[in-house]
Design an enzyme around this catalytic site. Structure first.
Site, mmCIF file in Angstrom:
data_model
loop_
_atom_site.group_PDB
_atom_site.id
_atom_site.type_symbol
_atom_site.label_atom_id
_atom_site.label_comp_id
_atom_site.label_asym_id
_atom_site.label_seq_id
_atom_site.Cartn_x
_atom_site.Cartn_y
_atom_site.Cartn_z
ATOM 1 N N HIS A 102 0.712 -1.155 0.130
ATOM 2 C CA HIS A 102 0.001 0.126 0.116
ATOM 3 C C HIS A 102 0.869 1.340 -0.067
ATOM 4 C CE1 HIS A 102 0.414 -0.352 4.564
ATOM 5 N NE2 HIS A 102 0.315 1.315 4.235
ATOM 6 N N ASP A 132 0.284 -7.582 1.442
ATOM 7 C CA ASP A 132 0.562 -6.176 1.584
ATOM 8 C C ASP A 132 2.057 -5.969 1.748
ATOM 9 O OD1 ASP A 132 0.148 -3.653 1.858
ATOM 10 O OD2 ASP A 132 -0.009 -3.423 3.986
ATOM 11 N N ASN A 205 5.190 5.160 8.930
ATOM 12 C CA ASN A 205 6.045 4.055 9.313
ATOM 13 C C ASN A 205 5.846 2.931 8.600
ATOM 14 O OD1 ASN A 205 5.889 5.246 12.689
ATOM 15 N ND2 ASN A 205 7.677 4.054 12.260
ATOM 16 N N SER A 206 4.785 2.546 7.862
ATOM 17 C CA SER A 206 4.467 1.523 7.108
ATOM 18 C C SER A 206 5.766 1.100 6.263
ATOM 19 C CB SER A 206 3.294 1.777 6.285
ATOM 20 O OG SER A 206 2.134 1.913 6.845
ATOM 21 N N GLY A 262 -8.188 -26.153 -2.707
ATOM 22 C CA GLY A 262 -9.671 -25.899 -3.284
ATOM 23 C C GLY A 262 -10.846 -26.256 -2.409
#
Length: 347
Positions: A102, A132, A205-206, A262
């Site tokens: 992100h 992410d 901080n991400s 599956g």
């Protein structure tokens, strides 16, 4: 009664007093030096990341039926630069950095500012929205990569430090403890297994580093729980093992390789080991192996599946093509089925 010679007691007594004074002086100072050591060794590997995105700015009346023809005839939409910030961690001397998906998603330009003041434009090697995570590459020499720690060995209460670029202030270090491990079910990403910490983590901080007191990387800081936008003492980090596995796949294959059976499952009950199969993918590995809707899975490779998270994590981490042994309950019958894991389809 023979009394000891006072002279023979002087040196042991003095040594004991000196040792006690050294211990008292050493402990708090050692604690401080541990943090300094950790930061000095990890900080050069943590970078500030600045991204730029070109967005089309349209007039708010551009879609109004009365005015849209006017705007269509008279000029194009204006372009505007949208900037954001984050952090990244150098994990290889070759210039590979880990950060959050992100942080760089949609960016037209990514600028990496190093601890020593150097800067470079980064290219995106690969990204994975399901965890992410993203891998960047910069072309600079004399890079300092971070030492890798083992998140499986951390315990609740261990001291940790977070290094990043909160609010664009520049590199900042905060300290806290491990509040929890294995956090999931938060709806932040498809594959969740977070380290929770109360070290202050704020916007910017991400993608930064969560380290131990030896400066070893334990996780990539990714999110906070907040209603105000600022730190509230609940920060979340992606464990290093998951981050490095994803990075290796992105570099080698251009995508993460994850196992897949599956099946869709639901927990049998709160606190009960076992999940019930509620759906099967047509021609998926589970259906081909003979699993059925209603089967209750209890073990995978001899490990209990719990409420399903541990079992599905084990399947996800299994390389496509490898076999797994599934223990299940069908009616009153205990069965063991061996099947080959396939590659998880793109979500």
């Amino acid at each position: 009664m023979n009394l000891p010679n006072p002279k023979t007691l002087i040196w042991p007594t003095l040594c004991g007093v000196l040792l006690g004074l050294c211990i008292l002086a050493y402990l708090p100072g050692q604690r401080d030096r541990d943090y300094v050591y950790a930061v000095e060794h990890a900080a050069p590997a943590v970078a500030n990341i600045y991204t730029t995105k070109v967005v089309q700015q349209r007039h708010p009346l551009a879609n109004d039926p009365l005015f849209k023809h006017f705007f269509k005839r008279n000029g194009k939409a204006k372009q505007q630069l949208e900037r954001s910030l984050g952090s990244g961690v150098i994990v290889s001397d070759a210039g590979y950095l880990l950060t959050n998906y992100h942080v760089i998603n949609g960016a037209d330009e990514i600028l990496v500012l190093l601890h020593d003041g150097r800067q470079a434009l980064a290219s995106v090697i690969g990204s994975d929205a399901d965890t992410d995570l993203a891998v960047l590459k910069i072309d600079l020499g004399n890079l300092t990569s971070i030492t890798i720690g083992d998140p499986s060995k951390i315990r609740v209460g261990n001291i940790v430090l977070a290094i990043g670029n909160p609010y664009g202030f520049g590199q900042t270090v905060t300290q806290g403890i491990v509040s929890a491990t294995g956090r999931y079910g938060l709806g932040l990403s498809q594959f969740e297994n977070y380290i929770q910490t109360d070290a202050a983590i704020n916007p910017g901080n991400s993608g930064g580093a969560l380290i131990d007191t030896k400066g070893r990387l334990l996780g990539i800081n990714t999110a906070i729980y907040t209603q105000s936008g600022g730190s509230t003492g609940i920060g979340l980090a992606i464990p290093t093992d998951l981050a490095l596995r994803t990075m290796s796949d992105l570099i080698t294959y251009g995508r993460p390789l994850r196992g897949w059976l599956g099946i869709e499952v639901q927990p049998v009950g709160l606190g009960t080991n076992g999940v019930i199969i509620t759906a099967l993918a047509s021609s998926g590995p589970a259906e081909k192996a003979g699993l059925k809707v209603g089967d209750i899975l209890t073990e995978i490779n001899g490990e209990q599946v719990g409420d399903g998270h541990a079992g599905m994590k084990l399947i996800t981490y299994t390389r496509p093509g490898q076999q797994v042994r599934i223990g299940l309950l069908r009616g009153e019958e205990l069965l063991t089925i061996v099947t080959q894991v396939a590659e998880r389809p793109n979500s």
